[in-house]
Design a protein around this motif. Sequence first.
Motif, PDB file in Angstrom:
ATOM      1  N   SER A  97      30.257  41.121  41.226  1.00 49.17           N
ATOM      2  CA  SER A  97      29.750  40.847  39.879  1.00 49.17           C
ATOM      3  C   SER A  97      29.692  42.119  39.037  1.00 49.17           C
ATOM      4  O   SER A  97      29.967  42.086  37.833  1.00 49.17           O
ATOM      5  N   ASN A 100      33.195  42.709  37.998  1.00 45.14           N
ATOM      6  CA  ASN A 100      33.533  41.750  36.940  1.00 45.14           C
ATOM      7  C   ASN A 100      33.019  42.240  35.587  1.00 45.14           C
ATOM      8  O   ASN A 100      33.727  42.200  34.579  1.00 45.14           O
ATOM      9  N   ALA A 101      31.773  42.699  35.563  1.00 42.85           N
ATOM     10  CA  ALA A 101      31.155  43.134  34.317  1.00 42.85           C
ATOM     11  C   ALA A 101      31.768  44.428  33.806  1.00 42.85           C
ATOM     12  O   ALA A 101      31.963  44.607  32.601  1.00 42.85           O
ATOM     13  N   SER A 107      36.020  40.477  32.270  1.00 38.39           N
ATOM     14  CA  SER A 107      34.774  39.812  31.873  1.00 38.39           C
ATOM     15  C   SER A 107      34.987  38.959  30.621  1.00 38.39           C
ATOM     16  O   SER A 107      34.425  37.864  30.506  1.00 38.39           O
ATOM     17  N   ILE A 252      29.732  35.819  34.834  1.00 37.15           N
ATOM     18  CA  ILE A 252      30.056  37.077  35.516  1.00 37.15           C
ATOM     19  C   ILE A 252      29.466  37.084  36.923  1.00 37.15           C
ATOM     20  O   ILE A 252      29.835  37.897  37.759  1.00 37.15           O
TER      21      ILE A 252
END
Length: 304
Positions: A97, A100-101, A107, A252
């Motif tokens: 995560s 992803n961010a 994102s 996310i």
Amino acid sequence: MVKIGIIVTDNNDWTARALYNAAKERNFNPVFINLENIEVSIGSTIRYSLRENGLSELDAVVVRDVGAGSIESVSFRFDVLRQLDESGILIVNTPESIQNAANKYYSTYLMAKANLPVPCTRVVQSVESALKTLDDFRDAIIKPVFGFKGIGIIRIKNNSIIESDNTTNPKQIEEMVKNELDDKGMLYIQEYIPNMGRDIRAYVVDGEVIGAIYRTATDGKWLSNLSQGGSCQWCSLTPYQKEISINAANAIDTAFAGVDLIEGNNKTMLLEVNGTPSGAGIYKSLGINPADYIMDYIQKQMRG
């Protein structure tokens, strides 16, 4: 006693200290861990070694900052976090995560895939496509895909770089684009959303918005990041803004996040999701300490 590792490079970072103190208040045993110091030995067994604290006795980990460096070094630290996750240690936020961010392209894709409102965005790999995008948008922002704190962001409006010390012309813009492409190999370009000189940072923990602040740019500037001199004030979100903030954090896959929104053209859009956000701004403005909510979340997860 639950032992919690706080991943950080600066033990005096406000958020790191807040996480440490919140853990202490819940009778956890918090320790600071700097992944820049980790080494791994792989053979018949896998051993992790650190200069300060070991990893084998950890029950949970909160990631504040994995540190900077080359792609290889940062990837290695995330790999270690993934391995700890696989061993059964609770990692908040998860390595996936946070990655992803941190990746603005991915994102944005995840938020758009979840039918959330994001500015028009193009990712290009040629000078011709970049110049056409800047011409189509007329007012655009070039962002580093892995940037932070507003560093390296360039705004170009009608062939002029906003806040440049010198007047720019199309030839200079083309040269700048070429240099950026030579450096990065691709460009992430987003349409600029006209606004009142401010954006919103909403703090989401465990599926709820615990508070939000306006971040207002200083006079003559357009970037509102606190690290760029912006100021912060209390913000009351609309139900819709709360909804899309929570949904963005979910898209996310973060347990806690700083979600950035922009109000413009009579519509609120999502800009970014920060998977390792500072809690200083919201504490200064509202007296809300996100670390308390994060530790409550960890405590709930540990109880199963």
